[in-house]
Design a protein around this motif. Structure first.
Motif, mmCIF file in Angstrom:
data_model
loop_
_atom_site.group_PDB
_atom_site.id
_atom_site.type_symbol
_atom_site.label_atom_id
_atom_site.label_comp_id
_atom_site.label_asym_id
_atom_site.label_seq_id
_atom_site.Cartn_x
_atom_site.Cartn_y
_atom_site.Cartn_z
ATOM 1 N N GLY A 1 -7.168 19.098 26.028
ATOM 2 C CA GLY A 1 -7.300 17.806 26.671
ATOM 3 C C GLY A 1 -6.848 17.918 28.104
ATOM 4 N N LEU A 2 -7.231 16.973 28.958
ATOM 5 C CA LEU A 2 -6.819 16.971 30.346
ATOM 6 C C LEU A 2 -6.121 15.667 30.658
ATOM 7 C CD1 LEU A 2 -9.946 18.450 32.168
ATOM 8 C CD2 LEU A 2 -7.788 19.589 31.692
ATOM 9 N N GLY A 3 -5.037 15.762 31.386
ATOM 10 C CA GLY A 3 -4.344 14.593 31.867
ATOM 11 C C GLY A 3 -4.052 14.794 33.331
ATOM 12 N N SER A 4 -3.098 14.034 33.887
ATOM 13 C CA SER A 4 -2.730 14.202 35.285
ATOM 14 C C SER A 4 -1.236 14.192 35.422
ATOM 15 C CB SER A 4 -3.321 13.076 36.146
ATOM 16 O OG SER A 4 -4.726 13.155 36.169
ATOM 17 N N GLN A 5 -0.730 15.086 36.258
ATOM 18 C CA GLN A 5 0.656 15.055 36.629
ATOM 19 C C GLN A 5 0.800 14.081 37.792
ATOM 20 O OE1 GLN A 5 2.628 18.899 36.952
ATOM 21 N NE2 GLN A 5 0.788 19.846 36.121
ATOM 22 N N PRO A 6 2.023 13.685 38.155
ATOM 23 C CA PRO A 6 2.207 12.752 39.260
ATOM 24 C C PRO A 6 1.596 13.232 40.566
ATOM 25 C CG PRO A 6 4.221 12.948 37.980
ATOM 26 C CD PRO A 6 3.273 13.970 37.449
ATOM 27 N N ASP A 7 1.527 14.553 40.808
ATOM 28 C CA ASP A 7 0.958 15.052 42.058
ATOM 29 C C ASP A 7 -0.546 15.217 41.986
ATOM 30 O OD1 ASP A 7 0.731 17.195 40.402
ATOM 31 O OD2 ASP A 7 1.993 18.548 41.566
ATOM 32 N N GLY A 8 -1.161 14.793 40.866
ATOM 33 C CA GLY A 8 -2.603 14.842 40.740
ATOM 34 C C GLY A 8 -3.159 16.138 40.219
ATOM 35 N N ILE A 9 -2.307 17.129 39.911
ATOM 36 C CA ILE A 9 -2.771 18.401 39.378
ATOM 37 C C ILE A 9 -3.117 18.211 37.909
ATOM 38 C CG2 ILE A 9 -2.111 20.775 38.881
ATOM 39 C CD1 ILE A 9 -0.217 20.617 41.266
ATOM 40 N N PRO A 10 -4.284 18.656 37.454
ATOM 41 C CA PRO A 10 -4.640 18.497 36.045
ATOM 42 C C PRO A 10 -3.613 19.164 35.144
ATOM 43 C CG PRO A 10 -6.535 19.178 37.338
ATOM 44 C CD PRO A 10 -5.349 19.311 38.221
ATOM 45 N N GLU A 11 -3.349 18.540 34.026
ATOM 46 C CA GLU A 11 -2.403 19.086 33.057
ATOM 47 C C GLU A 11 -3.124 19.309 31.738
ATOM 48 O OE1 GLU A 11 0.767 16.714 30.783
ATOM 49 O OE2 GLU A 11 1.868 17.565 32.460
ATOM 50 N N ARG A 12 -3.019 20.511 31.199
ATOM 51 C CA ARG A 12 -3.643 20.825 29.931
ATOM 52 C C ARG A 12 -2.743 20.402 28.795
ATOM 53 N NH1 ARG A 12 -7.109 25.608 30.429
ATOM 54 N NH2 ARG A 12 -5.948 26.725 28.838
ATOM 55 N N ARG A 13 -3.351 19.899 27.741
ATOM 56 C CA ARG A 13 -2.591 19.449 26.585
ATOM 57 C C ARG A 13 -3.108 20.135 25.335
ATOM 58 N NH1 ARG A 13 -2.803 13.131 28.337
ATOM 59 N NH2 ARG A 13 -1.110 13.184 29.868
ATOM 60 N N GLY A 14 -2.392 19.917 24.231
ATOM 61 C CA GLY A 14 -2.810 20.479 22.969
ATOM 62 C C GLY A 14 -2.648 21.979 22.956
ATOM 63 N N ALA A 15 -3.653 22.681 22.384
ATOM 64 C CA ALA A 15 -3.576 24.124 22.233
ATOM 65 C C ALA A 15 -3.420 24.817 23.575
ATOM 66 C CB ALA A 15 -4.819 24.641 21.510
ATOM 67 N N GLY A 16 -4.124 24.338 24.608
ATOM 68 C CA GLY A 16 -4.026 24.964 25.922
ATOM 69 C C GLY A 16 -2.620 24.912 26.472
ATOM 70 N N ALA A 17 -1.962 23.783 26.313
ATOM 71 C CA ALA A 17 -0.591 23.653 26.807
ATOM 72 C C ALA A 17 0.355 24.569 26.055
ATOM 73 C CB ALA A 17 -0.136 22.200 26.679
ATOM 74 N N ALA A 18 0.143 24.729 24.747
ATOM 75 C CA ALA A 18 1.010 25.598 23.949
ATOM 76 C C ALA A 18 0.906 27.043 24.421
ATOM 77 C CB ALA A 18 0.643 25.504 22.467
#
Length: 268
Positions: free
Chosen positions: A5-22
């Motif tokens: 999944g994709l979200g956003s950090q406060p500085d606008g950099i995409p943040e990976r979630r789920g398996a990618g984040a792990a």
């Protein structure tokens, strides 16, 4: 990845979630990668079945070709777990291979002719070398690790000689300065000492080393128990209830390296 999944950090950099984040979390601050060999970077099942088919034909030439392939597959599957006994240091390499061939003969109701093991090995050796295949996602990971200055070592439960055959056949002998096999300490994974020996040779603390491989038992749970980080390579997508970082291919590890290390540079 299937659960990215994709979200956003406060500085606008995409943040990976789920398996990618792990996977990225396992790579955060890593100082080395520790790769398994068999069925992780090389298609060992394919090579063993191809070579074993030819070797079985040398031992039992009167059987049909389809039977030879079934013998080779059973030899690879190793239902009596001769290979884990070898990895634990309980039996020697030759005894392990004799045991596997004997199990195949017994299971299929075949007699072992005189000199069967010798004939099997003489046919198997050159066929196995010729059958070596590198998975196509390996060069990309090695290139990405090289760009990041991240050492890559090998840790395998195979012996030194067959491991050397694989690396020579694929032109990879000079690529890996550290290759730890069962010959190194007389046993292999999941004994925690062998992971730590690999870390010692690569010059990194176990907590800074990420072990990547296809065996959940040996490459992930064993590595975690030894104090390393770990990523499970689940090429077949069988899944697990264990909460471990999982990828379907090594390209995902390379992509996570790009994402994680790239983000860290922007943050500085």
């Amino acid at each position: 990845m299937s659960t990215l999944g994709l979200g956003s950090q406060p500085d606008g950099i995409p943040e990976r979630r789920g398996a990618g984040a792990a996977v990225e979390r396992q790579l955060e601050g890593a100082r080395a990668l520790l790769l398994d060999v068999d069925d992780t970077i090389v298609d060992t099942e394919g090579a063993m079945v191809e070579a074993g088919t030819q070797a079985a034909a040398a031992v039992w030439p009167e059987r049909r070709p389809g039977e030879h392939r079934a013998m080779a597959q059973r030899y690879y599957d190793d239902p009596e777990r001769w290979f884990p006994r070898y990895a634990a240091g309980d039996v020697g390499f030759d005894a392990m291979r004799v045991g596997r061939l004997g199990e195949v003969a017994h299971a299929l109701g075949l007699d072992l002719p005189e000199g069967a093991h010798r004939r099997y090995e003489e046919a198997y050796g050159p066929a196995f070398r010729a059958a070596q295949r590198l998975f196509p996602d390996v060069p990309g990971l090695l290139d990405e690790a090289g760009r990041r200055g991240l050492p890559v070592a090998l840790l395998t439960n195979s012996a030194h000689a067959p491991t050397r055959v694989k690396l020579e056949a694929l032109g990879l002998v000079e690529r890996f300065e550290v290759v730890v096999t069962t010959d190194t300490l007389g046993f292999g994974k999941p004994d925690p000492r062998v992971y730590r020996e690999a870390c010692r040779q690569v010059g990194a603390h176990p907590g800074d080393v990420v072990c990547v491989g296809d065996s959940l038992e040996w490459d992930v749970l064993g590595a975690l128990d030894a104090g390393l980080r770990a990523i499970w390579l689940d090429r077949a997508g069988v899944g697990t209830d264990h909460p471990v970082a999982t990828v379907r291919g090594l390209t995902e590890v390379a992509d996570a390296l790009t994402s994680r290390f790239g983000r860290a540079r922007r943050d500085r």
